[in-house]
Structure formats: structure tokens, C-alpha cells
Design a protein around this motif. Structure first.
Motif, PDB file in Angstrom:
ATOM      1  N   HIS A 146       0.813  -1.220   0.000  1.00 34.74           N
ATOM      2  CA  HIS A 146       0.000   0.000   0.000  1.00 34.74           C
ATOM      3  C   HIS A 146       0.846   1.269   0.000  1.00 34.74           C
ATOM      4  O   HIS A 146       0.565   2.200  -0.776  1.00 34.74           O
ATOM      5  CB  HIS A 146      -0.979  -0.021   1.173  1.00 34.74           C
ATOM      6  CG  HIS A 146      -2.146  -0.937   0.957  1.00 34.74           C
ATOM      7  ND1 HIS A 146      -3.145  -1.122   1.890  1.00 34.74           N
ATOM      8  CD2 HIS A 146      -2.472  -1.739  -0.099  1.00 34.74           C
ATOM      9  CE1 HIS A 146      -4.030  -1.980   1.424  1.00 34.74           C
ATOM     10  NE2 HIS A 146      -3.639  -2.377   0.228  1.00 34.74           N
ATOM     11  N   ILE A 205       2.040   1.773  -3.480  1.00 31.53           N
ATOM     12  CA  ILE A 205       0.980   2.249  -4.374  1.00 31.53           C
ATOM     13  C   ILE A 205       0.765   3.750  -4.195  1.00 31.53           C
ATOM     14  O   ILE A 205       0.581   4.488  -5.174  1.00 31.53           O
ATOM     15  CB  ILE A 205      -0.314   1.456  -4.116  1.00 31.53           C
ATOM     16  CG1 ILE A 205      -0.151   0.020  -4.629  1.00 31.53           C
ATOM     17  CG2 ILE A 205      -1.507   2.123  -4.800  1.00 31.53           C
ATOM     18  CD1 ILE A 205      -1.253  -0.912  -4.192  1.00 31.53           C
ATOM     19  N   GLU A 237      -8.073  -3.616   2.881  1.00 29.71           N
ATOM     20  CA  GLU A 237      -7.634  -3.364   1.511  1.00 29.71           C
ATOM     21  C   GLU A 237      -8.637  -2.504   0.766  1.00 29.71           C
ATOM     22  O   GLU A 237      -8.280  -1.530   0.097  1.00 29.71           O
ATOM     23  CB  GLU A 237      -7.452  -4.692   0.770  1.00 29.71           C
ATOM     24  CG  GLU A 237      -6.130  -5.371   0.979  1.00 29.71           C
ATOM     25  CD  GLU A 237      -5.881  -6.377  -0.125  1.00 29.71           C
ATOM     26  OE1 GLU A 237      -5.038  -6.100  -0.997  1.00 29.71           O
ATOM     27  OE2 GLU A 237      -6.546  -7.424  -0.119  1.00 29.71           O
ATOM     28  N   SER A 238      -9.901  -2.889   0.839  1.00 30.72           N
ATOM     29  CA  SER A 238     -10.934  -2.154   0.101  1.00 30.72           C
ATOM     30  C   SER A 238     -11.019  -0.706   0.565  1.00 30.72           C
ATOM     31  O   SER A 238     -11.134   0.219  -0.253  1.00 30.72           O
ATOM     32  CB  SER A 238     -12.291  -2.836   0.289  1.00 30.72           C
ATOM     33  OG  SER A 238     -12.289  -4.138  -0.236  1.00 30.72           O
ATOM     34  N   TYR A 284      -8.308   1.720  -0.795  1.00 32.88           N
ATOM     35  CA  TYR A 284      -8.518   2.291  -2.130  1.00 32.88           C
ATOM     36  C   TYR A 284      -9.581   3.382  -2.118  1.00 32.88           C
ATOM     37  O   TYR A 284      -9.479   4.367  -2.872  1.00 32.88           O
ATOM     38  CB  TYR A 284      -8.851   1.179  -3.127  1.00 32.88           C
ATOM     39  CG  TYR A 284      -7.634   0.351  -3.444  1.00 32.88           C
ATOM     40  CD1 TYR A 284      -6.659   0.821  -4.316  1.00 32.88           C
ATOM     41  CD2 TYR A 284      -7.417  -0.871  -2.817  1.00 32.88           C
ATOM     42  CE1 TYR A 284      -5.517   0.083  -4.571  1.00 32.88           C
ATOM     43  CE2 TYR A 284      -6.275  -1.621  -3.064  1.00 32.88           C
ATOM     44  CZ  TYR A 284      -5.331  -1.139  -3.939  1.00 32.88           C
ATOM     45  OH  TYR A 284      -4.190  -1.857  -4.182  1.00 32.88           O
ATOM     46  N   ARG A 285     -10.587   3.231  -1.261  1.00 33.88           N
ATOM     47  CA  ARG A 285     -11.561   4.308  -1.115  1.00 33.88           C
ATOM     48  C   ARG A 285     -10.874   5.576  -0.612  1.00 33.88           C
ATOM     49  O   ARG A 285     -11.138   6.689  -1.101  1.00 33.88           O
ATOM     50  CB  ARG A 285     -12.668   3.848  -0.158  1.00 33.88           C
ATOM     51  CG  ARG A 285     -13.648   4.948   0.266  1.00 33.88           C
ATOM     52  CD  ARG A 285     -14.391   5.543  -0.919  1.00 33.88           C
ATOM     53  NE  ARG A 285     -15.292   6.611  -0.500  1.00 33.88           N
ATOM     54  CZ  ARG A 285     -14.925   7.863  -0.261  1.00 33.88           C
ATOM     55  NH1 ARG A 285     -13.633   8.204  -0.374  1.00 33.88           N
ATOM     56  NH2 ARG A 285     -15.810   8.767   0.074  1.00 33.88           N
ATOM     57  N   LEU A 302      -7.687   6.320  -0.924  1.00 29.73           N
ATOM     58  CA  LEU A 302      -6.755   6.787  -1.950  1.00 29.73           C
ATOM     59  C   LEU A 302      -7.473   7.677  -2.961  1.00 29.73           C
ATOM     60  O   LEU A 302      -6.945   8.727  -3.375  1.00 29.73           O
ATOM     61  CB  LEU A 302      -6.113   5.592  -2.642  1.00 29.73           C
ATOM     62  CG  LEU A 302      -5.090   5.890  -3.736  1.00 29.73           C
ATOM     63  CD1 LEU A 302      -3.896   6.656  -3.174  1.00 29.73           C
ATOM     64  CD2 LEU A 302      -4.620   4.597  -4.401  1.00 29.73           C
ATOM     65  N   ASP A 335      -8.935   8.666 -13.194  1.00 32.87           N
ATOM     66  CA  ASP A 335      -8.460   7.384 -12.675  1.00 32.87           C
ATOM     67  C   ASP A 335      -6.962   7.470 -12.408  1.00 32.87           C
ATOM     68  O   ASP A 335      -6.163   7.622 -13.334  1.00 32.87           O
ATOM     69  CB  ASP A 335      -8.755   6.293 -13.716  1.00 32.87           C
ATOM     70  CG  ASP A 335      -8.362   4.893 -13.270  1.00 32.87           C
ATOM     71  OD1 ASP A 335      -7.669   4.761 -12.248  1.00 32.87           O
ATOM     72  OD2 ASP A 335      -8.743   3.934 -13.966  1.00 32.87           O
ATOM     73  N   TYR A 394     -10.128   0.818  -8.515  1.00 32.24           N
ATOM     74  CA  TYR A 394     -10.132  -0.050  -7.334  1.00 32.24           C
ATOM     75  C   TYR A 394      -9.006  -1.051  -7.473  1.00 32.24           C
ATOM     76  O   TYR A 394      -8.725  -1.539  -8.579  1.00 32.24           O
ATOM     77  CB  TYR A 394     -11.495  -0.742  -7.330  1.00 32.24           C
ATOM     78  CG  TYR A 394     -11.947  -1.456  -6.082  1.00 32.24           C
ATOM     79  CD1 TYR A 394     -12.215  -0.769  -4.918  1.00 32.24           C
ATOM     80  CD2 TYR A 394     -12.169  -2.827  -6.116  1.00 32.24           C
ATOM     81  CE1 TYR A 394     -12.694  -1.436  -3.790  1.00 32.24           C
ATOM     82  CE2 TYR A 394     -12.654  -3.500  -4.998  1.00 32.24           C
ATOM     83  CZ  TYR A 394     -12.916  -2.800  -3.837  1.00 32.24           C
ATOM     84  OH  TYR A 394     -13.388  -3.460  -2.745  1.00 32.24           O
ATOM     85  N   TYR A 395      -8.345  -1.358  -6.361  1.00 31.62           N
ATOM     86  CA  TYR A 395      -7.303  -2.389  -6.341  1.00 31.62           C
ATOM     87  C   TYR A 395      -6.292  -2.238  -7.491  1.00 31.62           C
ATOM     88  O   TYR A 395      -5.937  -3.203  -8.152  1.00 31.62           O
ATOM     89  CB  TYR A 395      -7.933  -3.775  -6.368  1.00 31.62           C
ATOM     90  CG  TYR A 395      -8.330  -4.279  -4.996  1.00 31.62           C
ATOM     91  CD1 TYR A 395      -7.591  -5.242  -4.340  1.00 31.62           C
ATOM     92  CD2 TYR A 395      -9.456  -3.763  -4.361  1.00 31.62           C
ATOM     93  CE1 TYR A 395      -7.967  -5.703  -3.074  1.00 31.62           C
ATOM     94  CE2 TYR A 395      -9.832  -4.209  -3.093  1.00 31.62           C
ATOM     95  CZ  TYR A 395      -9.084  -5.176  -2.459  1.00 31.62           C
ATOM     96  OH  TYR A 395      -9.463  -5.607  -1.209  1.00 31.62           O
ATOM     97  N   VAL A 396      -5.884  -1.046  -7.771  1.00 32.79           N
ATOM     98  CA  VAL A 396      -4.891  -0.685  -8.788  1.00 32.79           C
ATOM     99  C   VAL A 396      -5.400  -0.912 -10.204  1.00 32.79           C
ATOM    100  O   VAL A 396      -5.388  -0.007 -11.028  1.00 32.79           O
ATOM    101  CB  VAL A 396      -3.545  -1.431  -8.590  1.00 32.79           C
ATOM    102  CG1 VAL A 396      -2.551  -1.056  -9.681  1.00 32.79           C
ATOM    103  CG2 VAL A 396      -2.959  -1.135  -7.221  1.00 32.79           C
TER     104      VAL A 396
END
Length: 396
Positions: free
Chosen positions: A29, A32, A97-98, A101-102, A104, A120, A248-250
Motif C-alpha cells: 500500500h 501504491i 484493503e478495500s 482504495y476508497r 486513496l 483514474d 479499485y485495487y490498482v
């Protein structure tokens, strides 16, 4: 919640140093965040927000969403109220994890009015995959595949969809060779025949396929090719493609990613263009629809799906869930014994369901005892997360 044997297996957390989930939270993370920081010329305010997220997700606690967040109530229902104030490492790994991303997307201004709204942050990497020479080689291989019998084409495209960007660029008819240790086959469970039997060669005009997509770019292309082939050869009459409602998730696919992949097919020429035009026509006349349900971005297992999504899946001849994340959500992100029957942990699902998954995380079900023993003897526990093994599992 529908009846599943969840009480027999603990939820996977990220609290154990050295474990795969801990490494994702502690190392992946932050990487990322740094990657996204360099992806666009974000201004100082976005940089400060990204730096704050980096500090929070590694050493802080989960915080409430802003009072004006458009999905504040939804996330409260999804568990945020319960987890506020707790370490990212001490809540279910799937949830952490989910939610990362929210957060981010908040940091880069994706949801807020302004210049960066709807941009994006992962788009450059997705487009680079589509434009890569390897993708061109894959699409050119379709011309050779077109000379093969339809059943062989279908099996090749099924395995292309299974392996994603690890697929043989010539669409080999079998990807079930030895694994890294040379003693275990790469395909550790293969219900491919059972899956294809749900889509018979005749009478397919009444069949509906729901395909829950995984990654965009070079991995989405073979998913679209599989749908196009099934439509073009009368194995299905309709397809519903479920994608994420936001990045989401890269690399998970959104509607925009579907359009990018479709344009890539059409501009490739040859058989790839024919597949692309089949899909274009099917989208315009309604034989293919794209759905971005809010629950597709939820931090929860599919056992908790809302009733409208349940109705979608119940109406399908078969629902195919692609990829590792969807598998975790399908069976529950828990420490199941690998021999736990796949049919048991998916008994709640409202209709026939299949998983096409390359193994990239710890959770796995439906293996026979001999296969599990051979994997452990050959590779320890690395087989669960290395991406060198895959499975096709079906509950009809």
C-alpha cells in the motif's frame, strides 16, 4: 446472512508480521501511494493528502469519512462505524484493503468537485498494458486460433481468461503443465468441462452469462474475447459484465476500461477486430450490458450481497467470477482448510457459479488432499500467493 460454514474458519487479518496480508498493508500500500503520487502532476494539496494517507495506513488508525462524503452512509453500513479507531492491521484484511482504495481516491480528489474529479489514478498503467508489444502479439495470435475448430478455440479462450496476462501468447489449448517445483500441475482444480456443460452448443440463445470482471488492461482483453466467442457461436444469447463503480485495487476494471479494451480490439485488425465489432454490436443492441453495482466495490463477501444483485445472479444461466479478489469475496476471506468443498462455501449463491482464478492470496477451497499435500511438499505455502497456480471451480 445466508447459511455458510463461516464459523469453522477464522477471518484473515493482516496483523501477523511476515504474513502475506501484513506485507500488503505494510509494504504494498505505501508503494501504491508513492506510485500514484508520480502518475500525474498533482498539486501541493493532493500531495499533502497522499502523504497523510501514507502515514495513516501504516501507523495510524481508521478514521471516519468526511461528513460530506457521498457514500458515508454506505460505508457505515459496510462496517466503518465498527472499525473507526482501530489499526488497519487489526480489522479483516479484505475490509482494510478495500477501504484503503476508497481513501486513496479521496486523496487524489476523485470524488470531489474540481479538476481531478473522475480521473483514474491508475489509468496510465492500464493503458501502457494495452499498448504493450505483448498485447499486440496476443491479438495477432487470434488469427492463427481462428483456423482451429470452435471447441478448441473456446477452450483456448477459456484458459486465456483464466490466466490473464500470464496466458501463453499463442493461446495454448492447455495451461495445465507442471508448476514451479516440477511435481504439481499449474491448474490445481479443473472444472472446465462442468463450466462449458452449463452453456450447451445448442439452444444457447436463451442462456445468460454473468461475468464478474477482475483486472483491466491486458487481463480484461481475454475476458471480452471469451464473451464474444460465446455470443458469436450461439453458446449464449446475452451477457452481463459486472465491473467496479470506480478505480479499485490498482487495476480492477471499470466501464472506461471496458471501452479502452474494446477500442484496442477494433484497432488491432484481423480476428481481434472481428471480436471487437461483435462486442460493439452486442453492446448497442443490448445483448451485452455493463453493470457497475455499488456492491462491486464493497469490502464484504458476496454472501452479504443486496437483493437486487442477488436477483441478477439468480437470473443467469451461470455467473463466472474472475480473479483473486472476487474469489476471496465469493468463498469468504477466511482460513479455510484447502480441502473444504467449494460447493459448501458457495451454497448461498443464487444460481450456478464458477470461479476462474489465479492464486495470489492465502484463501483457497476445493482441493483434493493429494493435491494439497503435493503443493505443500513442493513449495511450502508459497503456492497460495505466487500466481503460478490457478483453478477453475464450479457449483452448478
Amino acid at each position: 446472512m445466508p447459511d455458510t460454514p463461516s464459523e469453522t474458519a477464522p477471518v484473515i487479518l493482516g496483523d501477523e508480521p511476515g504474513s502475506f496480508p501484513h506485507g500488503v498493508l505494510a509494504d504494498r500500500h505505501p508503494a501504491i501511494v508513492r506510485q500514484v503520487r508520480e502518475a500525474f502532476p498533482y498539486g501541493p494539496d493532493r500531495h499533502r493528502a497522499l502523504d497523510a494517507l501514507l502515514a495513516n495506513c501504516t501507523g495510524g488508525v481508521i478514521e471516519p469519512l468526511p461528513a460530506d462524503a457521498h457514500d458515508r452512509d454506505r460505508w457505515a453500513a459496510w462496517g466503518l462505524t465498527e472499525y473507526v479507531g482501530r489499526s488497519w492491521f487489526d480489522v479483516p484484511w479484505l475490509w482494510a484493503e478495500s477501504h484503503f482504495y476508497r481513501r486513496l481516491l479521496d486523496a487524489v480528489g476523485y470524488f470531489a468537485p474540481g479538476a481531478w474529479q473522475g480521473i483514474d489514478p491508475f489509468r496510465p498503467a492500464k493503458l501502457a498494458e494495452l499498448d504493450a508489444p505483448g498485447t499486440t502479439e496476443e491479438l495477432a495470435a487470434l488469427d492463427r486460433l481462428a483456423a482451429r475448430p470452435a471447441d478448441e478455440q473456446l477452450r483456448a479462450l477459456l484458459h486465456g481468461s483464466l490466466w490473464g496476462n500470464r496466458a501463453d501468447l499463442g493461446f495454448r489449448l492447455s495451461t495445465t503443465g507442471a508448476g514451479a517445483g516440477g511435481t504439481v500441475r499449474a491448474l490445481v482444480a479443473d472444472d472446465g468441462d462442468a463450466l462449458l456443460s452449463l452453456l450447451p452448443p445448442t439452444g444457447g440463445s436463451a442462456a445468460t452469462l454473468c461475468l464478474v470482471a477482475d483486472n483491466a488492461g491486458r487481463e480484461l482483453v481475454p475476458d471480452l474475447l471469451l464473451v464474444a466467442h460465446l455470443l458469436g457461436h450461439g453458446r449464449i444469447g446475452r451477457a452481463v459484465l459486472h465491473v467496479k463503480p470506480y478505480p479499485y485495487y490498482v487495476s480492477d476494471a471499470t466501464t472506461a476500461d471496458v471501452l479502452d479494451a474494446l477500442r484496442r480490439l477494433i484497432t488491432a485488425g484481423g480476428a481481434a477486430e472481428e471480436y471487437g465489432r461483435t462486442l460493439w454490436s452486442a453492446l448497442t443492441d443490448g445483448r451485452v450490458t455493463v453493470r457497475a453495482h455499488p456492491f462491486s466495490g464493497a469490502p464484504l463477501p458476496y454472501a452479504d450481497m443486496p437483493e437486487d444483485l442477488r436477483a441478477d445472479f439468480a437470473a443467469a444461466t451461470v455467473t463466472v467470477l474472475k480473479g483473486d479478489l472476487n474469489y476471496r469475496r465469493l468463498v469468504g476471506d477466511r482460513w479455510w482448510p484447502p480441502t473444504t468443498p467449494f460447493a459448501d462455501v458457495t451454497a448461498y449463491f443464487p444460481g450456478p457459479v464458477a470461479a476462474l482464478r489465479t492464486l495470489k492470496s492465502d484463501v483457497v477451497t476445493g482441493l483434493d488432499a493429494d493435491t494439497e499435500a503435493a503443493l505443500a511438499a513442493s513449495e511450502g505455502q508459497r503456492w497460495r500467493t505466487s500466481g503460478t497456480h490457478a483453478l477453475i471451480q464450479v457449483r452448478s
